[in-house]
Design a protein around this motif. Structure first.
Motif, mmCIF file in Angstrom:
data_model
loop_
_atom_site.group_PDB
_atom_site.id
_atom_site.type_symbol
_atom_site.label_atom_id
_atom_site.label_comp_id
_atom_site.label_asym_id
_atom_site.label_seq_id
_atom_site.Cartn_x
_atom_site.Cartn_y
_atom_site.Cartn_z
ATOM 1 N N ILE A 54 5.804 1.488 -8.483
ATOM 2 C CA ILE A 54 4.882 0.807 -8.688
ATOM 3 C C ILE A 54 5.109 -0.582 -8.762
ATOM 4 C CG2 ILE A 54 3.061 0.320 -10.435
ATOM 5 C CD1 ILE A 54 3.026 3.111 -10.870
ATOM 6 N N LEU A 55 6.316 -0.868 -9.635
ATOM 7 C CA LEU A 55 6.877 -2.298 -9.747
ATOM 8 C C LEU A 55 7.170 -2.747 -8.235
ATOM 9 C CD1 LEU A 55 7.926 -4.500 -11.558
ATOM 10 C CD2 LEU A 55 10.152 -3.303 -11.486
ATOM 11 N N ILE A 56 7.735 -2.232 -7.433
ATOM 12 C CA ILE A 56 7.880 -3.002 -6.074
ATOM 13 C C ILE A 56 6.695 -3.398 -5.274
ATOM 14 C CG2 ILE A 56 8.850 -2.420 -3.719
ATOM 15 C CD1 ILE A 56 10.957 -0.892 -4.920
ATOM 16 N N GLY A 57 5.582 -2.318 -5.196
ATOM 17 C CA GLY A 57 4.415 -2.861 -4.676
ATOM 18 C C GLY A 57 3.737 -3.980 -5.452
ATOM 19 N N THR A 58 3.779 -4.111 -6.768
ATOM 20 C CA THR A 58 3.173 -5.110 -7.463
ATOM 21 C C THR A 58 3.884 -6.344 -7.420
ATOM 22 O OG1 THR A 58 2.511 -3.650 -9.248
ATOM 23 C CG2 THR A 58 2.532 -5.969 -9.759
ATOM 24 N N LEU A 59 5.404 -6.577 -7.116
ATOM 25 C CA LEU A 59 6.005 -7.445 -7.143
ATOM 26 C C LEU A 59 5.833 -8.171 -5.561
ATOM 27 C CD1 LEU A 59 9.430 -6.710 -8.677
ATOM 28 C CD2 LEU A 59 7.790 -8.445 -9.467
ATOM 29 N N ILE A 102 -0.583 -2.111 -13.946
ATOM 30 C CA ILE A 102 0.745 -2.825 -14.574
ATOM 31 C C ILE A 102 0.653 -1.912 -15.861
ATOM 32 C CG2 ILE A 102 1.600 -4.725 -16.027
ATOM 33 C CD1 ILE A 102 1.884 -5.145 -12.919
ATOM 34 N N SER A 103 -0.279 -1.835 -16.577
ATOM 35 C CA SER A 103 -0.392 -0.833 -17.602
ATOM 36 C C SER A 103 0.110 0.535 -17.441
ATOM 37 C CB SER A 103 -1.664 -0.989 -18.221
ATOM 38 O OG SER A 103 -2.161 -2.264 -18.687
ATOM 39 N N GLY A 104 -0.304 0.902 -16.280
ATOM 40 C CA GLY A 104 0.084 2.291 -15.948
ATOM 41 C C GLY A 104 1.434 2.385 -15.820
ATOM 42 N N MET A 105 2.126 1.616 -14.955
ATOM 43 C CA MET A 105 3.750 1.402 -14.989
ATOM 44 C C MET A 105 4.342 1.362 -16.306
ATOM 45 S SD MET A 105 5.748 -1.656 -12.839
ATOM 46 C CE MET A 105 5.460 -2.566 -14.031
ATOM 47 N N CYS A 106 3.885 0.239 -17.065
ATOM 48 C CA CYS A 106 4.431 0.183 -18.291
ATOM 49 C C CYS A 106 4.354 1.581 -19.140
ATOM 50 C CB CYS A 106 3.712 -1.132 -19.168
ATOM 51 S SG CYS A 106 4.171 -2.533 -18.499
ATOM 52 N N LEU A 107 3.329 2.434 -19.027
ATOM 53 C CA LEU A 107 3.238 3.431 -20.050
ATOM 54 C C LEU A 107 4.163 4.426 -19.238
ATOM 55 C CD1 LEU A 107 1.757 4.613 -22.309
ATOM 56 C CD2 LEU A 107 -0.087 5.450 -20.737
ATOM 57 N N LEU A 152 0.768 -1.068 -0.112
ATOM 58 C CA LEU A 152 0.192 0.075 -0.018
ATOM 59 C C LEU A 152 0.852 1.222 -0.007
ATOM 60 C CD1 LEU A 152 -2.717 -0.993 2.521
ATOM 61 C CD2 LEU A 152 -2.977 -0.871 0.130
ATOM 62 N N PHE A 153 1.817 1.484 0.751
ATOM 63 C CA PHE A 153 2.734 2.250 0.888
ATOM 64 C C PHE A 153 3.344 2.733 -0.403
ATOM 65 C CE2 PHE A 153 7.288 4.129 1.583
ATOM 66 C CZ PHE A 153 6.952 5.040 2.055
ATOM 67 N N MET A 154 3.951 1.620 -1.159
ATOM 68 C CA MET A 154 4.594 1.775 -2.512
ATOM 69 C C MET A 154 3.487 1.997 -3.666
ATOM 70 S SD MET A 154 7.890 1.265 -2.720
ATOM 71 C CE MET A 154 8.672 1.077 -1.104
ATOM 72 N N SER A 155 2.245 1.609 -3.410
ATOM 73 C CA SER A 155 1.184 2.294 -4.384
ATOM 74 C C SER A 155 1.012 3.749 -4.093
ATOM 75 C CB SER A 155 0.096 1.339 -4.073
ATOM 76 O OG SER A 155 -0.892 1.971 -4.869
ATOM 77 N N ALA A 156 0.865 4.042 -2.831
ATOM 78 C CA ALA A 156 0.914 5.441 -2.763
ATOM 79 C C ALA A 156 1.999 6.436 -3.103
ATOM 80 C CB ALA A 156 0.529 5.771 -1.023
ATOM 81 N N CYS A 157 3.242 5.858 -2.822
ATOM 82 C CA CYS A 157 4.250 6.525 -3.488
ATOM 83 C C CYS A 157 4.581 6.761 -4.827
ATOM 84 C CB CYS A 157 5.705 5.730 -2.756
ATOM 85 S SG CYS A 157 5.878 6.123 -1.039
#
Length: 190
Positions: free
Chosen positions: A120-125, A152-157, A75-80
């Motif tokens: 976003i990548l760290i939070g997803t992983l 994931i799409s937002g991160m890739c973009l 959640l923290f990584m998503s907010a960051c």
């Protein structure tokens, strides 16, 4: 003469804004993952969870998963990532409208967009690696939903925007050779 950097910045601003919107929708909707049990279905986003059985549906803010440290970090990584995407939009906008030639802003923009991708990548992983901790019954099946795909799409973009900014940073400017030749001592006539 129009600045060469301006041709890459409008698409970069549009792409980073779309990445931001994808990240928001991915985190706000209830289909980040689905857990199917024999008697109920749980649809959950990162912040809200809905449990459905044959009779009713109940939604509430997630505190169930907060016992897991990795989930709190997710959640923290998503907010960051959210805040880094806002800063990315601001930096690309500043470069586009105020100071496209500012070297420091060019590098800061690149780093802020990169940090958004990393957060976003760290939070997803973290979520993918520890997803089995969420299943509370042995017959549960975890499946990732469209909200997960939006994140994931937002991160890739955003990563694509970073690539565009790197190319724009290392690409030589037009007419650089002509400006150097015009200012060199060999072309000065006395």
């Amino acid at each position: 003469m129009e600045n060469e950097m301006d041709e890459n910045l409008p698409p970069a601003l549009v792409m980073i804004t779309i990445a931001f919107l994808l990240h928001i929708f991915g985190n706000a909707t209830l289909y980040y993952f689905t857990i199917e049990y024999s008697n109920s279905i749980i649809n959950s986003g990162l912040w809200t969870r809905c449990e459905s059985d044959a009779n009713d549906k109940e939604c509430y803010n997630i505190e169930v998963y907060a016992v897991h440290g990795w989930y709190t970090m997710c959640l923290f990584m998503s907010a960051c990532g959210f805040f880094a995407l806002i800063a990315s939009i601001a930096c690309v906008g500043l470069r586009l409208f105020k100071s496209p030639e500012n070297k420091v802003l060019r590098i800061i923009t690149l780093l802020v967009v990169f940090s958004a991708v990393v957060f976003i990548l760290i939070g997803t992983l973290l979520f993918v690696k520890n997803g089995d901790d969420i299943i509370t019954e042995p017959d549960g099946q975890l499946a990732y939903g469209y909200s997960f795909a939006l994140c994931i799409s937002g991160m890739c973009l955003a990563a694509l925007v970073d690539i565009v900014l790197i190319i724009e940073l290392i690409k030589p400017k037009k007419n650089t050779r002509n400006r150097v030749d015009a200012n060199s001592n060999t072309n000065i006539k006395f």
